[in-house]
Design an enzyme around this catalytic site. Structure first.
Site, mmCIF file in Angstrom:
data_model
loop_
_atom_site.group_PDB
_atom_site.id
_atom_site.type_symbol
_atom_site.label_atom_id
_atom_site.label_comp_id
_atom_site.label_asym_id
_atom_site.label_seq_id
_atom_site.Cartn_x
_atom_site.Cartn_y
_atom_site.Cartn_z
ATOM 1 C CB CYS A 1 -0.944 -0.092 1.392
ATOM 2 S SG CYS A 1 -2.361 0.763 0.853
ATOM 3 C CD GLU B 1 -1.117 -6.304 4.541
ATOM 4 O OE1 GLU B 1 -0.545 -6.412 3.634
ATOM 5 O OE2 GLU B 1 -1.332 -5.134 5.087
ATOM 6 C CG HIS C 1 -3.399 -3.448 2.916
ATOM 7 N ND1 HIS C 1 -2.212 -3.003 3.655
ATOM 8 C CD2 HIS C 1 -4.163 -2.541 2.684
ATOM 9 C CE1 HIS C 1 -2.423 -1.671 3.874
ATOM 10 N NE2 HIS C 1 -3.364 -1.426 3.165
HETATM 11 N N1 GLN Z 1 -1.751 6.858 3.046
HETATM 12 C C1 GLN Z 1 -1.753 6.181 1.938
HETATM 13 C C2 GLN Z 1 -3.244 6.399 1.212
HETATM 14 O O1 GLN Z 1 -4.132 6.626 2.038
HETATM 15 C C3 GLN Z 1 -1.601 4.712 2.039
HETATM 16 C C4 GLN Z 1 -2.659 3.827 2.922
HETATM 17 C C5 GLN Z 1 -2.135 2.655 3.499
HETATM 18 O O2 GLN Z 1 -1.010 2.427 3.416
HETATM 19 N N2 GLN Z 1 -3.047 1.782 3.898
HETATM 20 O O3 GLN Z 1 -3.445 6.153 0.165
#
Ligand code: GLN
Length: 504
Positions: free
Chosen positions: A349, A477, A475
């Site tokens: 992410c 994970e 994500h």
């Molecule tokens: N802050 C980033 C966004 O909002 C990544 C978010 C995250 O890593 N879950 O896109």
């Protein structure tokens, strides 16, 4: 078919706004619910995918009741905790259990908590509604060991059972938690005061791995008792893979790989629980020990010249998800280091966003950034999705839950997954800016995962030869399982292993 649900006492409506440093990871379900990390445990243990209905927070129930009151649903009656809130809880539980043979409901907190009474009352009423014989109450009690007098104490358990009875619930099963294994005769003591037969009591000393716990249940004979009580057929367990996995958690392998996790919430082990679980699972199935170390992203930023020094001990680097500006330059530096030094990098992410920024800067766009960290950046390689412009501060603008992702032939991502399309879970506000897509090649990158309409970059990887530089906007994970590590994590660990061979 088993479903599971967690009742949480918090007045929050969901876990989306809880500080991960305090509360641990925010787990995201397939349908985009932001939940307590316990749902992650549930998914890993049961190997199923849960939905919003499995996370019942007091705030969610209260909101529903208040909305019903505002819309006149209660026809002028006074609205009360009992029966209105307790009824609403029962409705949620019954709805979540539809279509399943067994439904497990965990009531969080401790018996007697002021904040949890509505849940206890709701499950008490529900047991009568569905039939007491169709319901078992499992009470987790604590059996402390007093080192000075060398004895296990059953008194706290006794008091807890008494508290529960005061609230109208007689437990059917006691799970006695303790640090060390209590002697078996403690069972007769517990049975005597609780009225639970000895067969309904399981002793649960601390285990070296949480995945051992179901096997302990089996050994304690509690599974037969549960089946009997719920009048379920007792079938042979199909858990050879699980057993093999538990065995592996206890093995020390010849090789140890060392992975640096560049992050900022360093005070809580649980902040990246699913990431750690995924890394551990991948490592044990590849028969290496995993040494995980936090790297403080802020420190990495401050010591301008020593990033290489701080990171050079690792066989691979992970930059997990995150929000906000703090520590961001350190994370970009870590991605840059992995690009330059050809060290395995897994970006999750935010980890994909910083990898893109690092690659753009390396190619000469020195002020490249995400609008999250620099709204005035002349090169906003990460930006707000067009349909969200103007709604940045209103909440509810995140891309949440499962989305499809297509993997082009010839990419490392495609090879790792071994298929052309996958579903993965998201939780982010910002996306790769398409205005820079035609530059990726010159930055040494390719978009190797795209939304079906081609508009959203879901995975990036290097074009140039690199042991492993793969980062995803989603994500992965959340889909990893202890007995079936996720392909991206498996690929990363394999690359770390390889990296070590190379250096040796
Ligand atoms: N802050 C980033 C966004 O909002 C990544 C978010 C995250 O890593 N879950 O896109």
């Amino acid at each position: 078919k088993v479903n599971i649900q967690k009742c949480d006492q918090y007045l929050n409506v969901d876990a989306g706004t809880l500080n991960p440093g305090e509360h641990g990871e925010c787990f995201v379900t397939r349908d985009g619910a932001e939940t307590d990390l316990d749902l992650g445990h549930y998914e890993r243990f049961l190997d199923i995918e849960l939905t919003q209905s499995s996370s019942l927070m007091t705030g969610r129930v209260m909101r529903k009741v208040i909305e019903a009151e505002r819309s006149g649903k209660y026809l002028g009656k006074t609205v009360q905790l009992i029966p209105h809130v307790t009824d609403a809880i029962q409705e949620e539980i019954e709805a979540c259990s539809k279509g399943f043979d067994v439904h497990i409901v965990e009531v969080g907190g401790t018996v007697g908590d002021y904040e949890g009474l509505h849940f206890i009352e709701a499950i008490r009423e529900l047991s009568h509604k569905i039939g007491r014989e169709k319901c078992i109450f499992v009470h987790v009690v604590y059996v402390p060991y007093l080192g000075t007098s060398k004895e296990f104490k059953s008194k706290p358990a006794q008091n807890a059972v008494k508290d529960l009875r005061n609230l109208g619930i007689v437990p059917d099963i006691l799970l006695a938690r303790s640090e060390l294994r209590a002697p078996d005769n403690i069972k007769s003591k517990l049975a005597l005061f609780s009225g639970v037969p000895e067969r309904g009591i399981a002793l649960l000393p601390n285990a070296s791995s949480i995945y051992q716990v179901p096997l302990t249940f089996e050994k304690e004979g509690i599974l037969s008792y549960i089946c009997e009580r719920l009048q379920l057929p007792r079938r042979p367990l199909r858990h050879s893979l699980w057993k093999e996995m538990v065995k592996r958690t206890g093995v020390t392998y010849e090789k140890t790989i060392s992975v640096g996790v560049v992050a900022k919430y360093l005070n809580n082990q649980d902040t990246y629980l699913s990431v750690f679980e995924a890394l551990r699972s991948a490592a044990m199935w590849q028969e290496v020990n995993l040494h995980l170390e936090w790297v403080d992203a802020e420190k990495l930023d401050a010591r301008s010249s020593s990033a290489n020094k701080l990171l050079s001990d690792f066989d691979g680097i992970v930059v997990p998800g995150g929000f906000g500006k703090r520590g961001i330059e350190g994370k970009i530096k870590a991605a840059r280091y992995c690009l330059d030094e050809k060290v395995p990098y897994l970006g999750l992410c935010l980890g994909m966003q910083v990898a893109l920024i690092a690659a753009a800067r390396r190619a000469g766009l020195s002020k490249a950034n995400s609008v999250e960290f620099d709204p005035d950046s002349p090169h906003p390689v990460i930006h707000t999705m067009s349909d969200q412009k103007g709604k940045e501060n209103t909440g509810g603008t995140m891309r949440l839950g499962e989305y499809p992702c297509l993997l082009p032939a010839g990419s490392m991502a495609r090879e790792l997954y071994g298929k052309a399309s996958v579903m993965e879970r998201h939780r982010h506000r910002y996306e790769a800016n398409n205005a820079y897509r035609d530059k990726y090649e010159s930055w040494g990158l390719r978009a190797s995962g795209l939304s079906p309409d081609g508009q959203l970059v879901e995975i990036i990887e290097t074009l140039e030869k690199h042991p492993f530089m793969v980062a995803s906007q989603f994500h992965p994970e959340f889909l990893s399982r202890p007995n079936r590590p996720h392909s991206l994590f498996a690929g990363f660990i394999a690359a770390c292993k390889h990296q070590q061979n190379k250096l040796a």
